[in-house]
Design an enzyme around this catalytic site. Structure first.
Site, PDB file in Angstrom:
ATOM      1  N   GLY A  77      -3.442   6.394 -13.582  1.00 40.90           N
ATOM      2  CA  GLY A  77      -4.159   6.188 -12.324  1.00 40.90           C
ATOM      3  C   GLY A  77      -3.563   6.936 -11.139  1.00 40.90           C
ATOM      4  N   ASP A  98     -12.949   7.189  -3.237  1.00 43.63           N
ATOM      5  CA  ASP A  98     -12.439   6.725  -4.539  1.00 43.63           C
ATOM      6  C   ASP A  98     -13.093   7.487  -5.700  1.00 43.63           C
ATOM      7  OD1 ASP A  98     -10.546   4.814  -3.811  1.00 43.63           O
ATOM      8  OD2 ASP A  98     -12.022   3.203  -3.660  1.00 43.63           O
ATOM      9  N   LEU A 158      -6.912   3.395 -14.743  1.00 43.33           N
ATOM     10  CA  LEU A 158      -6.788   3.461 -13.273  1.00 43.33           C
ATOM     11  C   LEU A 158      -5.561   2.717 -12.766  1.00 43.33           C
ATOM     12  CD1 LEU A 158     -10.420   3.172 -11.880  1.00 43.33           C
ATOM     13  CD2 LEU A 158      -9.182   5.154 -12.737  1.00 43.33           C
ATOM     14  N   SER A 202       0.825  -1.216   0.000  1.00 39.31           N
ATOM     15  CA  SER A 202       0.000   0.000   0.000  1.00 39.31           C
ATOM     16  C   SER A 202       0.858   1.264   0.000  1.00 39.31           C
ATOM     17  CB  SER A 202      -0.909   0.018   1.232  1.00 39.31           C
ATOM     18  OG  SER A 202      -1.594   1.260   1.288  1.00 39.31           O
ATOM     19  N   LYS A 230     -13.426  -3.505   2.316  1.00 42.48           N
ATOM     20  CA  LYS A 230     -14.214  -2.322   1.965  1.00 42.48           C
ATOM     21  C   LYS A 230     -15.722  -2.512   2.202  1.00 42.48           C
ATOM     22  CE  LYS A 230     -11.143  -0.024  -1.294  1.00 42.48           C
ATOM     23  NZ  LYS A 230     -11.067   0.685  -2.578  1.00 42.48           N
TER      24      LYS A 230
HETATM   25  P1  NAD Z   1     -11.643  -5.763  -8.624  1.00 46.04           P
HETATM   26  O1  NAD Z   1     -10.953  -7.065  -8.425  1.00 46.04           O
HETATM   27  O2  NAD Z   1     -12.765  -5.366  -7.730  1.00 46.04           O
HETATM   28  O3  NAD Z   1     -12.195  -5.677 -10.119  1.00 46.04           O
HETATM   29  C1  NAD Z   1     -11.423  -6.121 -11.221  1.00 46.04           C
HETATM   30  C2  NAD Z   1     -12.236  -5.970 -12.521  1.00 46.04           C
HETATM   31  O4  NAD Z   1     -11.371  -6.322 -13.614  1.00 46.04           O
HETATM   32  C3  NAD Z   1     -13.444  -6.889 -12.611  1.00 46.04           C
HETATM   33  O5  NAD Z   1     -14.496  -6.191 -13.240  1.00 46.04           O
HETATM   34  C4  NAD Z   1     -12.960  -8.009 -13.551  1.00 46.04           C
HETATM   35  O6  NAD Z   1     -14.010  -8.606 -14.262  1.00 46.04           O
HETATM   36  C5  NAD Z   1     -12.055  -7.229 -14.472  1.00 46.04           C
HETATM   37  N1  NAD Z   1     -11.050  -8.038 -15.145  1.00 46.04           N
HETATM   38  C6  NAD Z   1     -10.041  -8.738 -14.559  1.00 46.04           C
HETATM   39  N2  NAD Z   1      -9.318  -9.360 -15.509  1.00 46.04           N
HETATM   40  C7  NAD Z   1      -9.872  -9.048 -16.708  1.00 46.04           C
HETATM   41  C8  NAD Z   1      -9.594  -9.382 -18.070  1.00 46.04           C
HETATM   42  N3  NAD Z   1      -8.563 -10.182 -18.386  1.00 46.04           N
HETATM   43  N4  NAD Z   1     -10.365  -8.858 -19.047  1.00 46.04           N
HETATM   44  C9  NAD Z   1     -11.388  -8.044 -18.734  1.00 46.04           C
HETATM   45  N5  NAD Z   1     -11.710  -7.688 -17.478  1.00 46.04           N
HETATM   46  C10 NAD Z   1     -10.980  -8.195 -16.477  1.00 46.04           C
HETATM   47  O7  NAD Z   1     -10.462  -4.695  -8.571  1.00 46.04           O
HETATM   48  P2  NAD Z   1     -10.603  -3.100  -8.350  1.00 46.04           P
HETATM   49  O8  NAD Z   1     -10.383  -2.779  -6.931  1.00 46.04           O
HETATM   50  O9  NAD Z   1     -11.833  -2.639  -9.021  1.00 46.04           O
HETATM   51  O10 NAD Z   1      -9.314  -2.562  -9.133  1.00 46.04           O
HETATM   52  C11 NAD Z   1      -9.248  -2.583 -10.546  1.00 46.04           C
HETATM   53  C12 NAD Z   1      -7.974  -1.863 -10.998  1.00 46.04           C
HETATM   54  O11 NAD Z   1      -8.061  -0.492 -10.656  1.00 46.04           O
HETATM   55  C13 NAD Z   1      -6.709  -2.394 -10.337  1.00 46.04           C
HETATM   56  O12 NAD Z   1      -5.680  -2.384 -11.297  1.00 46.04           O
HETATM   57  C14 NAD Z   1      -6.402  -1.385  -9.264  1.00 46.04           C
HETATM   58  O13 NAD Z   1      -5.011  -1.276  -9.001  1.00 46.04           O
HETATM   59  C15 NAD Z   1      -6.911  -0.112  -9.934  1.00 46.04           C
HETATM   60  N6  NAD Z   1      -7.314   0.888  -8.943  1.00 46.04           N
HETATM   61  C16 NAD Z   1      -6.697   2.097  -9.009  1.00 46.04           C
HETATM   62  C17 NAD Z   1      -7.054   3.084  -8.129  1.00 46.04           C
HETATM   63  C18 NAD Z   1      -6.382   4.413  -8.222  1.00 46.04           C
HETATM   64  O14 NAD Z   1      -6.456   5.178  -7.257  1.00 46.04           O
HETATM   65  N7  NAD Z   1      -5.757   4.734  -9.326  1.00 46.04           N
HETATM   66  C19 NAD Z   1      -8.041   2.856  -7.156  1.00 46.04           C
HETATM   67  C20 NAD Z   1      -8.655   1.597  -7.109  1.00 46.04           C
HETATM   68  C21 NAD Z   1      -8.273   0.617  -8.023  1.00 46.04           C
END
Ligand code: NAD
Length: 284
Positions: free
Chosen positions: A248, A112, A225, A25, A76
């Site tokens: 992101g 978020d 992101l 983190s 969460k």
């Molecule tokens: P999550 O596990 O809740 O959701 C992941 C999503 O990705 C799901 O909808 C899943 O179906 C999809 N997915 C996974 N593999 C896939 C593939 N091969 N093809 C298509 N879709 C696919 O995760 P999350 O918490 O929603 O995080 C998602 C991304 O966003 C992560 O990379 C995380 O690091 C990033 N994130 C960034 C921030 C930021 O502040 N920039 C904040 C939160 C999350």
């Protein structure tokens, strides 16, 4: 001889982040950058909290007078039942990423989505009001973004996901503007947000694209992101297609900045937080 207390001292205010795993983190780093810039005698720590320890951890926030914690995976949703108050947005989303301890009363909120909207404004001068938007993915980040775009007045929020059930739930969270979309909706959309985990360094999908680059082009803002790497394959492709792009890192900084503001009541030092985030993820 008695010396003036050094940081940290017995009066240092403690905040942190709870999750499992937690070592990756960046929250403590971002919080600490803010406290140093603000000259506050505060400290932020990472707390590894397994699912069975969540109740004890939340009691600890009260008992130890921890001022606030960020919440990350896998807590969460499950932490909500343990809090005294939940903000309307966090309730609608079914997710809390920020807890504030007001004299023993714990309030859960989500920064978020609002952090994403702030990042759009600061990083790309983009206001979602009246705009057509595509959100790729339907996980936690995608739902937060879809909800925030709905609140911010987007005209259309199309959620594109492999499985339709989660897409429908994410679209519903966006309100009347939300709908389940398909990849081709990205063609000509004002905003395309990549909110899946595809493209993250160290995963099988590193370097992969979640959408055909031909659907992207000039006049669009494309946001990924994923912030590690900062320049994902999608950002690279979108740049080459003439779209504007944003990594992101912006959302990462702004969601943390909103937590800092809730806990301290002060305006977050965005420059210092951005520098700390950029150094940590290797952004220029
Ligand atoms: P999550 O596990 O809740 O959701 C992941 C999503 O990705 C799901 O909808 C899943 O179906 C999809 N997915 C996974 N593999 C896939 C593939 N091969 N093809 C298509 N879709 C696919 O995760 P999350 O918490 O929603 O995080 C998602 C991304 O966003 C992560 O990379 C995380 O690091 C990033 N994130 C960034 C921030 C930021 O502040 N920039 C904040 C939160 C999350």
């Amino acid at each position: 001889m008695h010396q003036a207390p050094k940081w940290p001292s017995a009066s240092t205010v403690v905040v942190g982040v709870i999750g499992n795993p937690i070592a990756h983190s960046l929250s403590p780093l971002l919080h600490q950058a803010a406290f140093e810039a603000l000259g506050l005698d505060w400290v932020s720590l990472g707390f590894e909290v397994g699912p069975s320890a969540l109740g004890d951890a939340v009691s600890g926030i009260r008992g130890l007078k921890i001022r606030g914690v960020s919440v990350t995976m896998p807590h969460k949703e499950s932490v909500m039942a343990l809090l005294d108050r939940i903000s309307p947005l966090a309730k609608a989303l079914g997710s809390v990423n920020c807890i504030t301890n007001d004299s023993g009363v714990l309030e859960g909120d989500t920064t978020d989505g609002p952090g994403f909207i702030e990042a759009l404004a600061h990083g790309a001068d983009f206001d979602p009001m009246g705009k057509s938007c595509v959100v790729l993915g339907a996980g936690g980040a995608a739902r937060a973004v879809a909800a925030a775009l709905g609140v911010a007045g987007a005209r259309d929020v199309a959620v594109v996901n492999r499985s339709p059930g989660p897409a429908a739930r994410a679209a519903a969270i966006a309100g009347p503007a939300g709908r389940v979309g398909r990849a081709s909706d990205a063609l000509g959309a004002d905003l395309v947000v990549q909110a899946t985990s595809v493209g993250m360094a160290g995963t099988e999908s590193a370097g992969r694209l979640v959408i055909e680059p031909e659907l992207l082009g000039p006049g669009q803002l494309v946001v990924d992101l994923v912030y590690h790497p900062v320049t994902t394959a999608l950002i690279d492709a979108a740049n080459r297609r003439g779209a504007r792009t944003m990594s992101g890192v912006g959302m990462l900084v702004h969601q943390a900045a909103l937590a800092i503001e809730r806990w301290t009541g002060l305006q977050a030092p965005l420059g210092a937080m951005w520098e700390a985030a950029a150094a940590a993820v290797g952004a220029g």
